[in-house]
Design a protein around this motif. Sequence first.
Motif, PDB file in Angstrom:
ATOM      1  N   ASN A 238       0.834  -1.204   0.000  1.00 53.16           N
ATOM      2  CA  ASN A 238       0.000   0.000   0.000  1.00 53.16           C
ATOM      3  C   ASN A 238       0.867   1.251   0.000  1.00 53.16           C
ATOM      4  OD1 ASN A 238      -2.268  -1.581  -0.027  1.00 53.16           O
ATOM      5  ND2 ASN A 238      -2.811  -1.218   2.114  1.00 53.16           N
TER       6      ASN A 238
ATOM      7  N   GLN B  67       0.809   4.322  -2.766  1.00 46.42           N
ATOM      8  CA  GLN B  67       0.650   5.734  -2.415  1.00 46.42           C
ATOM      9  C   GLN B  67       1.828   6.567  -2.912  1.00 46.42           C
ATOM     10  OE1 GLN B  67      -0.732   6.396   1.783  1.00 46.42           O
ATOM     11  NE2 GLN B  67      -0.743   4.155   1.781  1.00 46.42           N
TER      12      GLN B  67
ATOM     13  N   GLU C  77      -4.627   7.318  -2.957  1.00 46.87           N
ATOM     14  CA  GLU C  77      -4.952   8.048  -1.729  1.00 46.87           C
ATOM     15  C   GLU C  77      -5.169   7.098  -0.556  1.00 46.87           C
ATOM     16  OE1 GLU C  77      -8.379  10.153  -3.058  1.00 46.87           O
ATOM     17  OE2 GLU C  77      -7.197  11.497  -4.356  1.00 46.87           O
ATOM     18  N   ALA C  78      -4.559   7.438   0.587  1.00 47.75           N
ATOM     19  CA  ALA C  78      -4.673   6.619   1.792  1.00 47.75           C
ATOM     20  C   ALA C  78      -6.128   6.379   2.203  1.00 47.75           C
ATOM     21  CB  ALA C  78      -3.868   7.234   2.935  1.00 47.75           C
ATOM     22  N   PRO C  79      -7.002   7.403   2.171  1.00 47.55           N
ATOM     23  CA  PRO C  79      -8.401   7.144   2.542  1.00 47.55           C
ATOM     24  C   PRO C  79      -9.097   6.147   1.625  1.00 47.55           C
ATOM     25  CG  PRO C  79      -7.946   9.508   2.577  1.00 47.55           C
ATOM     26  CD  PRO C  79      -6.754   8.838   1.952  1.00 47.55           C
ATOM     27  N   VAL C  80      -8.720   6.116   0.350  1.00 44.73           N
ATOM     28  CA  VAL C  80      -9.301   5.157  -0.593  1.00 44.73           C
ATOM     29  C   VAL C  80      -8.848   3.740  -0.237  1.00 44.73           C
ATOM     30  CG1 VAL C  80      -9.336   4.427  -3.022  1.00 44.73           C
ATOM     31  CG2 VAL C  80      -9.585   6.845  -2.434  1.00 44.73           C
TER      32      VAL C  80
ATOM     33  N   ALA D  69      -7.902   2.766   2.724  1.00 45.29           N
ATOM     34  CA  ALA D  69      -8.515   2.428   4.011  1.00 45.29           C
ATOM     35  C   ALA D  69      -9.980   2.013   3.847  1.00 45.29           C
ATOM     36  CB  ALA D  69      -8.405   3.610   4.970  1.00 45.29           C
ATOM     37  N   GLU D  70     -10.696   2.711   2.980  1.00 43.92           N
ATOM     38  CA  GLU D  70     -12.121   2.434   2.829  1.00 43.92           C
ATOM     39  C   GLU D  70     -12.402   1.195   1.984  1.00 43.92           C
ATOM     40  OE1 GLU D  70     -16.306   4.504   1.354  1.00 43.92           O
ATOM     41  OE2 GLU D  70     -14.513   5.746   1.555  1.00 43.92           O
ATOM     42  N   TYR D  71     -11.673   1.037   0.880  1.00 47.18           N
ATOM     43  CA  TYR D  71     -11.990  -0.022  -0.070  1.00 47.18           C
ATOM     44  C   TYR D  71     -11.013  -1.193  -0.069  1.00 47.18           C
ATOM     45  CZ  TYR D  71     -15.047   3.621  -1.862  1.00 47.18           C
ATOM     46  OH  TYR D  71     -15.996   4.595  -1.978  1.00 47.18           O
TER      47      TYR D  71
END
Length: 166
Positions: free
Chosen positions: A60, A64, A70-73, A75-77
């Motif tokens: 990951n 990045q 993107e880190a939030p992407v 984390a979410e998916y």
Amino acid sequence: MQATDQQLQEAGNALGDRLVEQNKTIATAESCTGGWVAKILTDRAGSSAYIMAGLVTYSNEAKQAILGVEAPVLAEYGAVSEAVVRQMVAGAVRATGVDVAVAISGVAGPGGGSADKPVGTVWFAWGTGPDHTETRVKCFKGDRDQVRRQSVLYVLQGVTEFLETL
């Protein structure tokens, strides 16, 4: 289904021919295939005319840092997702300036699978950038080598078909 060395070579040659015909360049952004798509494309003499780069972004952190995922992407998916492979394509195009990029992220096994992403689940994307990217998901059967081989064959054939639409 096992993808043979001959099938991989033929699919790589077909994609190379299409890239030459269209005077286009390509980059790969690979995770679970570990650079195998780039390897197939560069097995052919003269491939420097169309292959610009092969980026192996297995972690990951690499996705990045190198591709701008993107880190939030993540984390979410999760890394094995449509959202991530879309960002991988955009990042590969941005980083290399190619005409088309391909991205692969999957669960090759034998471990690492889950109920919603079992072993064999692989997300693919190919495109010219964020506004023109196609995504697909497949769930391949077999061991780690078979999943990876099938993934490489699938993406080589998919990008060749995609280029027909340009």
